[in-house]
Enzyme design. Sequence first.
Site, PDB file in Angstrom:
ATOM      1  N   THR A 131      -4.690  10.793  -2.084  1.00  9.77           N
ATOM      2  CA  THR A 131      -5.422   9.997  -2.826  1.00  9.77           C
ATOM      3  C   THR A 131      -5.467  10.498  -4.297  1.00  9.77           C
ATOM      4  O   THR A 131      -5.157  11.594  -4.665  1.00  9.77           O
ATOM      5  CB  THR A 131      -7.033  10.389  -2.395  1.00  9.77           C
ATOM      6  OG1 THR A 131      -7.937   9.772  -3.244  1.00  9.77           O
ATOM      7  CG2 THR A 131      -7.452  11.732  -2.197  1.00  9.77           C
ATOM      8  N   ASP A 132      -5.633   9.506  -5.137  1.00 12.58           N
ATOM      9  CA  ASP A 132      -5.836   9.995  -6.843  1.00 12.58           C
ATOM     10  C   ASP A 132      -6.959  10.566  -7.090  1.00 12.58           C
ATOM     11  O   ASP A 132      -7.241  11.407  -8.116  1.00 12.58           O
ATOM     12  CB  ASP A 132      -5.712   8.400  -7.431  1.00 12.58           C
ATOM     13  CG  ASP A 132      -6.974   7.558  -7.217  1.00 12.58           C
ATOM     14  OD1 ASP A 132      -7.859   7.913  -6.387  1.00 12.58           O
ATOM     15  OD2 ASP A 132      -6.929   6.309  -7.758  1.00 12.58           O
ATOM     16  N   GLU A 133      -7.944  10.868  -6.096  1.00 10.29           N
ATOM     17  CA  GLU A 133      -9.101  11.377  -6.551  1.00 10.29           C
ATOM     18  C   GLU A 133      -9.021  12.906  -6.536  1.00 10.29           C
ATOM     19  O   GLU A 133      -9.794  13.588  -7.172  1.00 10.29           O
ATOM     20  CB  GLU A 133     -10.372  11.278  -5.206  1.00 10.29           C
ATOM     21  CG  GLU A 133     -10.653   9.995  -5.261  1.00 10.29           C
ATOM     22  CD  GLU A 133     -12.206   9.955  -4.664  1.00 10.29           C
ATOM     23  OE1 GLU A 133     -12.956  10.724  -4.721  1.00 10.29           O
ATOM     24  OE2 GLU A 133     -12.637   8.895  -4.106  1.00 10.29           O
ATOM     25  N   TYR A 157     -15.119  15.681  -0.742  1.00  6.06           N
ATOM     26  CA  TYR A 157     -13.921  14.942  -0.205  1.00  6.06           C
ATOM     27  C   TYR A 157     -12.605  15.178  -1.070  1.00  6.06           C
ATOM     28  O   TYR A 157     -11.727  15.544  -0.423  1.00  6.06           O
ATOM     29  CB  TYR A 157     -14.179  13.424  -0.251  1.00  6.06           C
ATOM     30  CG  TYR A 157     -12.942  12.489  -0.162  1.00  6.06           C
ATOM     31  CD1 TYR A 157     -12.457  12.307   1.248  1.00  6.06           C
ATOM     32  CD2 TYR A 157     -12.533  11.834  -1.048  1.00  6.06           C
ATOM     33  CE1 TYR A 157     -11.156  11.777   1.309  1.00  6.06           C
ATOM     34  CE2 TYR A 157     -11.296  10.929  -0.972  1.00  6.06           C
ATOM     35  CZ  TYR A 157     -10.526  10.927   0.006  1.00  6.06           C
ATOM     36  OH  TYR A 157      -9.644  10.271   0.176  1.00  6.06           O
ATOM     37  N   LYS A 161      -8.950  16.952   0.370  1.00  6.20           N
ATOM     38  CA  LYS A 161      -7.800  16.505   0.290  1.00  6.20           C
ATOM     39  C   LYS A 161      -6.673  17.344  -0.646  1.00  6.20           C
ATOM     40  O   LYS A 161      -5.548  17.145  -0.542  1.00  6.20           O
ATOM     41  CB  LYS A 161      -7.985  15.071  -0.503  1.00  6.20           C
ATOM     42  CG  LYS A 161      -8.568  13.945   0.790  1.00  6.20           C
ATOM     43  CD  LYS A 161      -7.992  13.745   1.879  1.00  6.20           C
ATOM     44  CE  LYS A 161      -6.448  12.949   1.767  1.00  6.20           C
ATOM     45  NZ  LYS A 161      -6.053  12.527   3.021  1.00  6.20           N
TER      46      LYS A 161
HETATM   47  P1  NAD Z   1     -10.675   5.633   7.427  1.00  9.77           P
HETATM   48  O1  NAD Z   1     -11.976   6.523   7.282  1.00  9.77           O
HETATM   49  O2  NAD Z   1     -11.013   4.208   7.537  1.00  9.77           O
HETATM   50  O3  NAD Z   1      -9.708   6.162   8.883  1.00  9.77           O
HETATM   51  C1  NAD Z   1      -9.815   7.558   9.160  1.00  9.77           C
HETATM   52  C2  NAD Z   1      -9.221   7.497  10.765  1.00  9.77           C
HETATM   53  O4  NAD Z   1      -9.014   8.641  10.680  1.00  9.77           O
HETATM   54  C3  NAD Z   1     -10.218   6.957  11.806  1.00  9.77           C
HETATM   55  O5  NAD Z   1      -9.412   5.968  12.691  1.00  9.77           O
HETATM   56  C4  NAD Z   1     -10.560   8.203  12.093  1.00  9.77           C
HETATM   57  O6  NAD Z   1     -11.296   8.109  13.639  1.00  9.77           O
HETATM   58  C5  NAD Z   1      -9.685   9.157  12.256  1.00  9.77           C
HETATM   59  N1  NAD Z   1      -9.884  10.560  12.361  1.00  9.77           N
HETATM   60  C6  NAD Z   1     -10.867  11.268  11.504  1.00  9.77           C
HETATM   61  N2  NAD Z   1     -10.956  12.539  11.852  1.00  9.77           N
HETATM   62  C7  NAD Z   1      -9.976  12.768  12.726  1.00  9.77           C
HETATM   63  C8  NAD Z   1      -9.597  13.867  13.587  1.00  9.77           C
HETATM   64  N3  NAD Z   1     -10.089  15.046  13.286  1.00  9.77           N
HETATM   65  N4  NAD Z   1      -8.518  13.591  14.320  1.00  9.77           N
HETATM   66  C9  NAD Z   1      -7.884  12.536  14.408  1.00  9.77           C
HETATM   67  N5  NAD Z   1      -8.417  11.280  13.972  1.00  9.77           N
HETATM   68  C10 NAD Z   1      -9.311  11.648  13.029  1.00  9.77           C
HETATM   69  O7  NAD Z   1      -9.760   6.189   6.240  1.00  9.77           O
HETATM   70  P2  NAD Z   1      -8.866   5.314   5.390  1.00  9.77           P
HETATM   71  O8  NAD Z   1      -9.439   4.578   4.453  1.00  9.77           O
HETATM   72  O9  NAD Z   1      -7.967   4.488   6.428  1.00  9.77           O
HETATM   73  O10 NAD Z   1      -7.977   6.423   4.736  1.00  9.77           O
HETATM   74  C11 NAD Z   1      -6.742   6.851   5.653  1.00  9.77           C
HETATM   75  C12 NAD Z   1      -6.116   7.922   4.367  1.00  9.77           C
HETATM   76  O11 NAD Z   1      -5.732   7.514   3.304  1.00  9.77           O
HETATM   77  C13 NAD Z   1      -6.860   9.175   4.397  1.00  9.77           C
HETATM   78  O12 NAD Z   1      -6.224  10.296   4.445  1.00  9.77           O
HETATM   79  C14 NAD Z   1      -7.555   9.110   3.098  1.00  9.77           C
HETATM   80  O13 NAD Z   1      -7.878  10.201   2.338  1.00  9.77           O
HETATM   81  C15 NAD Z   1      -6.511   8.234   2.294  1.00  9.77           C
HETATM   82  N6  NAD Z   1      -6.693   7.285   1.481  1.00  9.77           N
HETATM   83  C16 NAD Z   1      -7.430   6.362   1.351  1.00  9.77           C
HETATM   84  C17 NAD Z   1      -8.103   5.477   0.288  1.00  9.77           C
HETATM   85  C18 NAD Z   1      -9.047   4.223   0.591  1.00  9.77           C
HETATM   86  O14 NAD Z   1      -9.086   3.619  -0.582  1.00  9.77           O
HETATM   87  N7  NAD Z   1      -9.459   3.954   1.409  1.00  9.77           N
HETATM   88  C19 NAD Z   1      -7.146   5.538  -0.842  1.00  9.77           C
HETATM   89  C20 NAD Z   1      -6.052   6.556  -1.043  1.00  9.77           C
HETATM   90  C21 NAD Z   1      -5.860   7.498   0.062  1.00  9.77           C
HETATM   91  O1  DAU Z   2      -9.456   6.403  -5.088  1.00 10.84           O
HETATM   92  C1  DAU Z   2      -9.160   6.569  -3.781  1.00 10.84           C
HETATM   93  C2  DAU Z   2     -10.273   6.813  -2.972  1.00 10.84           C
HETATM   94  O2  DAU Z   2     -10.964   5.366  -2.845  1.00 10.84           O
HETATM   95  C3  DAU Z   2     -10.064   7.248  -1.594  1.00 10.84           C
HETATM   96  O3  DAU Z   2      -9.526   8.545  -1.345  1.00 10.84           O
HETATM   97  C4  DAU Z   2     -11.361   7.346  -0.538  1.00 10.84           C
HETATM   98  O4  DAU Z   2     -11.047   7.622   0.736  1.00 10.84           O
HETATM   99  C5  DAU Z   2     -12.185   5.902  -0.577  1.00 10.84           C
HETATM  100  O5  DAU Z   2     -13.235   5.882   0.130  1.00 10.84           O
HETATM  101  C6  DAU Z   2     -12.191   5.524  -2.082  1.00 10.84           C
HETATM  102  O6  DAU Z   2     -13.249   6.083  -2.740  1.00 10.84           O
HETATM  103  P1  DAU Z   2     -14.543   5.780  -3.639  1.00 10.84           P
HETATM  104  O7  DAU Z   2     -15.684   6.531  -3.797  1.00 10.84           O
HETATM  105  O8  DAU Z   2     -13.845   5.421  -4.923  1.00 10.84           O
HETATM  106  O9  DAU Z   2     -14.720   4.365  -2.802  1.00 10.84           O
HETATM  107  P2  DAU Z   2     -16.092   3.754  -2.423  1.00 10.84           P
HETATM  108  O10 DAU Z   2     -15.763   2.607  -1.961  1.00 10.84           O
HETATM  109  O11 DAU Z   2     -17.129   4.510  -1.775  1.00 10.84           O
HETATM  110  O12 DAU Z   2     -16.675   3.430  -4.005  1.00 10.84           O
HETATM  111  C7  DAU Z   2     -16.012   2.677  -5.032  1.00 10.84           C
HETATM  112  C8  DAU Z   2     -16.784   2.595  -6.312  1.00 10.84           C
HETATM  113  O13 DAU Z   2     -17.940   2.091  -6.066  1.00 10.84           O
HETATM  114  C9  DAU Z   2     -17.455   4.402  -6.707  1.00 10.84           C
HETATM  115  O14 DAU Z   2     -17.420   4.217  -7.879  1.00 10.84           O
HETATM  116  C10 DAU Z   2     -19.049   4.317  -6.022  1.00 10.84           C
HETATM  117  C11 DAU Z   2     -19.312   2.904  -6.194  1.00 10.84           C
HETATM  118  N1  DAU Z   2     -20.022   2.467  -5.171  1.00 10.84           N
HETATM  119  C12 DAU Z   2     -19.846   2.608  -3.933  1.00 10.84           C
HETATM  120  C13 DAU Z   2     -20.630   2.095  -2.746  1.00 10.84           C
HETATM  121  C14 DAU Z   2     -20.602   2.543  -1.423  1.00 10.84           C
HETATM  122  C15 DAU Z   2     -21.443   1.765  -5.435  1.00 10.84           C
HETATM  123  O15 DAU Z   2     -21.667   1.550  -6.792  1.00 10.84           O
HETATM  124  N2  DAU Z   2     -22.156   1.304  -4.743  1.00 10.84           N
HETATM  125  C16 DAU Z   2     -21.971   1.522  -3.173  1.00 10.84           C
HETATM  126  O16 DAU Z   2     -22.912   1.272  -2.390  1.00 10.84           O
END
Ligand code: NAD
Ligand code: DAU
Length: 356
Positions: A131-133, A157, A161
């Site tokens: 992630t970019d985080e 988180y 990562k």
């Molecule tokens: P998600 O939470 O939707 O899905 C995570 C999956 O991992 C689920 O199916 C869960 O059951 C499985 N999982 C969790 N713990 C586990 C374990 N111990 N063993 C096996 N499986 C397990 O997450 P996502 O949003 O699909 O993110 C996927 C990947 O991409 C993550 O590594 C996250 O850090 C990265 N990522 C997400 C975003 C985003 O915006 N969602 C952006 C950048 C990177």
């Molecule tokens: O940047 C990549 C990341 O993006 C991934 O690594 C994470 O897995 C993914 O969850 C996401 O993280 P964020 O914290 O940016 O996503 P989230 O949707 O939780 O929040 C997006 C923005 O909105 C953040 O600034 C927090 C804000 N927010 C979120 C929620 C859930 C609100 O203002 N209200 C809310 O209820």
Amino acid sequence: MIFITGGSGFIGSNFVLDWLAAENEPIIILDKLTYAGSVNPLDTATHSHYHFEKGDINDQALVKRLFEQYKPRAILNFAAESHVDRSIHNPNHFIHTNINGTFCLLETARQYWLTLNTAEKTEFRFLQISTDEVYGSLKPHDAPFNESTAYAPNNPYSASKAAADHLVRSYHHTYGLPTFITNCSNNYGPYQFPEKLIPLTILNALENKPLPIYGDGLQIRDWLYVSDHCAAIKTVLANGKIGETYNIGAHNEKTNIDIVKTICEILDNIHPSPLQTSYTSLITHINDRPGHDRRYAIDAKKIEQELQWKPQVNFATGIQKTIQWYLNNLPWIEDIKSRDVYKQWLTTHYVQMEKS
Ligand code: NAD
Ligand code: DAU
């Protein structure tokens, strides 16, 4: 054969569906099916060449057995605890899965890799989805994160990562394991769990519930449609340079308040509220997320120039498609909404955010 962990989550299931639609190469999926995992997306996969195994990436005997049984040429680690707010409430699972789990996969992959012949060893890949985080927070005029930006994670988180990325890097440098790391910005699209900003806003609006905005809502995220992320991962897997890191993003910075207002405007047009008021009237500012990163932005020049990847879906199209997908997939949503674990999260988290 490729080995996918976390293939039942948001990005993993989109990747699996895209892969099955385009490739003949089989997939083995390992997923623990936590609260965020859902088998439904894969139910729609008609292909016979995918195998599913329920289990934890920390289960070394299971991971070893899967490597030996399926002999994959690559492993892609999507499995993670992914929600920042949950990591603030309880970091434990984040350490278990994101750090220890990645370590278990790396070590088991290394032992398997050592048993391969020279040609197989050269072909093998370990791709860590990150992630970019990990880069921390940008100030308004800072340049976007590039692959040389120092890691500065600010919440449990992103710290977990970052730790995992460092382990991946060390396995390449120390043991020569052929690894990649991809650091992507915020994804949106089908099957995103409705704890994240975009799906939560859509679902709450449809129920005429408050649309929670943390703090002033002027925090910035850089949004990428999930199929573009999946295509980027495939590109890195196919053509990436071993040991390298690739940032993935679509140059699409938006404030949170703009995102929520855009969703409200689209819903006002395609699914007007029965109360005959604009959904924007539901926007409610609540307390800010502790340690909230102010701005993320990705410089994706490296993957664009070296690997010729470019995002295909602009935000106006992607957000329309996403909202329409949620409107068309009410059974998937209802199933999640009916789960106690989801109801508990909404009550405990948002009640605390209002009080603190
Ligand atoms: P998600 O939470 O939707 O899905 C995570 C999956 O991992 C689920 O199916 C869960 O059951 C499985 N999982 C969790 N713990 C586990 C374990 N111990 N063993 C096996 N499986 C397990 O997450 P996502 O949003 O699909 O993110 C996927 C990947 O991409 C993550 O590594 C996250 O850090 C990265 N990522 C997400 C975003 C985003 O915006 N969602 C952006 C950048 C990177
Ligand atoms: O940047 C990549 C990341 O993006 C991934 O690594 C994470 O897995 C993914 O969850 C996401 O993280 P964020 O914290 O940016 O996503 P989230 O949707 O939780 O929040 C997006 C923005 O909105 C953040 O600034 C927090 C804000 N927010 C979120 C929620 C859930 C609100 O203002 N209200 C809310 O209820």
